[in-house]
Write a protein that holds these residues in place. Sequence first.
Motif, PDB file in Angstrom:
ATOM      1  N   LEU A   1     -16.131 -10.861   9.175  1.00 54.24           N
ATOM      2  CA  LEU A   1     -17.211  -9.893   9.333  1.00 54.24           C
ATOM      3  C   LEU A   1     -17.662  -9.432   7.957  1.00 54.24           C
ATOM      4  O   LEU A   1     -16.840  -8.987   7.153  1.00 54.24           O
ATOM      5  N   CYS A   2     -18.946  -9.517   7.679  1.00 58.12           N
ATOM      6  CA  CYS A   2     -19.487  -9.150   6.373  1.00 58.12           C
ATOM      7  C   CYS A   2     -20.231  -7.826   6.474  1.00 58.12           C
ATOM      8  O   CYS A   2     -21.180  -7.709   7.264  1.00 58.12           O
ATOM      9  N   THR A   3     -19.816  -6.853   5.686  1.00 56.83           N
ATOM     10  CA  THR A   3     -20.512  -5.562   5.724  1.00 56.83           C
ATOM     11  C   THR A   3     -21.903  -5.656   5.128  1.00 56.83           C
ATOM     12  O   THR A   3     -22.800  -4.910   5.531  1.00 56.83           O
ATOM     13  N   HIS A   4     -22.107  -6.569   4.165  1.00 60.60           N
ATOM     14  CA  HIS A   4     -23.436  -6.802   3.597  1.00 60.60           C
ATOM     15  C   HIS A   4     -23.379  -8.046   2.717  1.00 60.60           C
ATOM     16  O   HIS A   4     -22.311  -8.653   2.564  1.00 60.60           O
ATOM     17  N   GLY A   5     -24.537  -8.395   2.131  1.00 56.43           N
ATOM     18  CA  GLY A   5     -24.655  -9.687   1.491  1.00 56.43           C
ATOM     19  C   GLY A   5     -24.505  -9.722  -0.007  1.00 56.43           C
ATOM     20  O   GLY A   5     -25.022 -10.642  -0.642  1.00 56.43           O
ATOM     21  N   HIS A   6     -23.811  -8.764  -0.613  1.00 52.24           N
ATOM     22  CA  HIS A   6     -23.584  -8.818  -2.053  1.00 52.24           C
ATOM     23  C   HIS A   6     -22.433  -9.772  -2.376  1.00 52.24           C
ATOM     24  O   HIS A   6     -21.501  -9.923  -1.573  1.00 52.24           O
ATOM     25  N   PRO A   7     -22.459 -10.408  -3.562  1.00 50.54           N
ATOM     26  CA  PRO A   7     -21.490 -11.478  -3.850  1.00 50.54           C
ATOM     27  C   PRO A   7     -20.042 -11.033  -3.897  1.00 50.54           C
ATOM     28  O   PRO A   7     -19.144 -11.846  -3.678  1.00 50.54           O
ATOM     29  N   ASP A   8     -19.772  -9.747  -4.179  1.00 48.92           N
ATOM     30  CA  ASP A   8     -18.381  -9.290  -4.184  1.00 48.92           C
ATOM     31  C   ASP A   8     -17.858  -9.057  -2.766  1.00 48.92           C
ATOM     32  O   ASP A   8     -16.700  -8.683  -2.587  1.00 48.92           O
ATOM     33  N   HIS A   9     -18.714  -9.308  -1.768  1.00 44.92           N
ATOM     34  CA  HIS A   9     -18.301  -9.179  -0.368  1.00 44.92           C
ATOM     35  C   HIS A   9     -18.374 -10.499   0.387  1.00 44.92           C
ATOM     36  O   HIS A   9     -17.634 -10.682   1.354  1.00 44.92           O
ATOM     37  N   ILE A  10     -19.258 -11.400  -0.049  1.00 46.20           N
ATOM     38  CA  ILE A  10     -19.412 -12.660   0.689  1.00 46.20           C
ATOM     39  C   ILE A  10     -19.153 -13.900  -0.165  1.00 46.20           C
ATOM     40  O   ILE A  10     -19.194 -15.010   0.348  1.00 46.20           O
ATOM     41  N   GLY A  11     -18.858 -13.715  -1.445  1.00 42.28           N
ATOM     42  CA  GLY A  11     -18.661 -14.881  -2.304  1.00 42.28           C
ATOM     43  C   GLY A  11     -17.534 -15.791  -1.844  1.00 42.28           C
ATOM     44  O   GLY A  11     -17.591 -17.009  -2.010  1.00 42.28           O
TER      45      GLY A  11
ATOM     46  N   ILE B   1     -30.157  -9.872  -6.971  1.00 41.55           N
ATOM     47  CA  ILE B   1     -28.776 -10.177  -6.561  1.00 41.55           C
ATOM     48  C   ILE B   1     -28.774 -11.146  -5.387  1.00 41.55           C
ATOM     49  O   ILE B   1     -28.015 -12.124  -5.361  1.00 41.55           O
ATOM     50  N   ALA B   2     -29.638 -10.894  -4.402  1.00 46.28           N
ATOM     51  CA  ALA B   2     -29.692 -11.763  -3.223  1.00 46.28           C
ATOM     52  C   ALA B   2     -30.106 -13.176  -3.599  1.00 46.28           C
ATOM     53  O   ALA B   2     -29.546 -14.161  -3.104  1.00 46.28           O
ATOM     54  N   PHE B   3     -31.074 -13.294  -4.492  1.00 48.21           N
ATOM     55  CA  PHE B   3     -31.554 -14.618  -4.907  1.00 48.21           C
ATOM     56  C   PHE B   3     -30.446 -15.416  -5.603  1.00 48.21           C
ATOM     57  O   PHE B   3     -30.359 -16.639  -5.457  1.00 48.21           O
ATOM     58  N   LEU B   4     -29.594 -14.721  -6.352  1.00 48.45           N
ATOM     59  CA  LEU B   4     -28.528 -15.383  -7.105  1.00 48.45           C
ATOM     60  C   LEU B   4     -27.263 -15.621  -6.282  1.00 48.45           C
ATOM     61  O   LEU B   4     -26.299 -16.198  -6.784  1.00 48.45           O
ATOM     62  N   THR B   5     -27.246 -15.159  -5.035  1.00 52.03           N
ATOM     63  CA  THR B   5     -26.070 -15.283  -4.172  1.00 52.03           C
ATOM     64  C   THR B   5     -26.243 -16.449  -3.210  1.00 52.03           C
ATOM     65  O   THR B   5     -27.307 -16.619  -2.608  1.00 52.03           O
TER      66      THR B   5
ATOM     67  N   ALA C   1     -30.746  -9.077   8.748  1.00 49.89           N
ATOM     68  CA  ALA C   1     -31.584  -8.665   7.616  1.00 49.89           C
ATOM     69  C   ALA C   1     -31.013  -9.153   6.296  1.00 49.89           C
ATOM     70  O   ALA C   1     -31.761  -9.570   5.399  1.00 49.89           O
ATOM     71  N   ASP C   2     -29.701  -9.111   6.146  1.00 52.71           N
ATOM     72  CA  ASP C   2     -29.094  -9.601   4.908  1.00 52.71           C
ATOM     73  C   ASP C   2     -28.996 -11.116   4.901  1.00 52.71           C
ATOM     74  O   ASP C   2     -29.143 -11.749   3.848  1.00 52.71           O
ATOM     75  N   ALA C   3     -28.757 -11.720   6.060  1.00 51.54           N
ATOM     76  CA  ALA C   3     -28.726 -13.183   6.130  1.00 51.54           C
ATOM     77  C   ALA C   3     -30.071 -13.761   5.713  1.00 51.54           C
ATOM     78  O   ALA C   3     -30.137 -14.747   4.960  1.00 51.54           O
ATOM     79  N   ALA C   4     -31.157 -13.139   6.155  1.00 51.31           N
ATOM     80  CA  ALA C   4     -32.496 -13.618   5.817  1.00 51.31           C
ATOM     81  C   ALA C   4     -32.785 -13.439   4.333  1.00 51.31           C
ATOM     82  O   ALA C   4     -33.377 -14.314   3.686  1.00 51.31           O
ATOM     83  N   ARG C   5     -32.365 -12.310   3.769  1.00 54.21           N
ATOM     84  CA  ARG C   5     -32.672 -12.058   2.365  1.00 54.21           C
ATOM     85  C   ARG C   5     -31.950 -13.033   1.441  1.00 54.21           C
ATOM     86  O   ARG C   5     -32.447 -13.355   0.367  1.00 54.21           O
TER      87      ARG C   5
ATOM     88  N   GLY D   1     -29.429  -4.912   5.499  1.00 53.55           N
ATOM     89  CA  GLY D   1     -28.541  -5.286   6.592  1.00 53.55           C
ATOM     90  C   GLY D   1     -27.124  -4.765   6.472  1.00 53.55           C
ATOM     91  O   GLY D   1     -26.209  -5.308   7.097  1.00 53.55           O
ATOM     92  N   SER D   2     -26.913  -3.718   5.694  1.00 58.25           N
ATOM     93  CA  SER D   2     -25.565  -3.138   5.605  1.00 58.25           C
ATOM     94  C   SER D   2     -25.104  -2.656   6.972  1.00 58.25           C
ATOM     95  O   SER D   2     -25.871  -2.029   7.719  1.00 58.25           O
TER      96      SER D   2
END
Length: 214
Positions: free
Chosen positions: A57-67, A107-111, A85-89, A143-144
Amino acid sequence: MEIVPQVHGVRVIGATAHLIVENEITLIDAGHRGSGRLVQRYLARIGRPMSDLTRILCTHGHPDHIGGVAEIAGASGASIHIHPADAARLRMGIREVIANPVPGQVIAFLTRPLRDPQPLLDGDVLPVLGGLHVVHTPGHTPGSVCFYAPIPRLLFSGDVLQVRQGHLARPHHIFSDDLTEAQRSVARLAELDSETICFAHFPPLRAGAREALR
């Protein structure tokens, strides 16, 4: 570290992930890339194989959470879940970034995008800890989400909450999209009957969570 029965905080690269250890194991967040070995090592320490981990389960799409999601899912076969919302971004193109070059967009573009994620929607109840509720809490990212378990009165807050000088606070302004929306999300969390909060970057608050949120 076991925070409450069945819930373990695991130090991964860049964050604290949380393992919910039942017949099937659930992981909340996954740290930066390279964190898979740390999760595997912790599971081995408590006598469980990676194959018992069935959902991430991902709380949001930042790299320190989904990397670390791809490597952990690859090793375990776990399904991946994130708010749409975060999956799309994570799939945005360079034109969208140029049009709105705020930190969150960059950040989203680089993840790296997630592969075939399943949607986490506000009000969903997952078969974890007697019923784990998905609470959409936008502001840090669109999408948090937070996860709330009523029976142990436990809240997993991702980055929606920080601790500053010993007090709860909103997410960091530089890395958040909309602090006004984040404040509304915090107010929503204050309505929950929480006793314990599990943070992504701070030690858990083990008592008095609802009062602290209010």
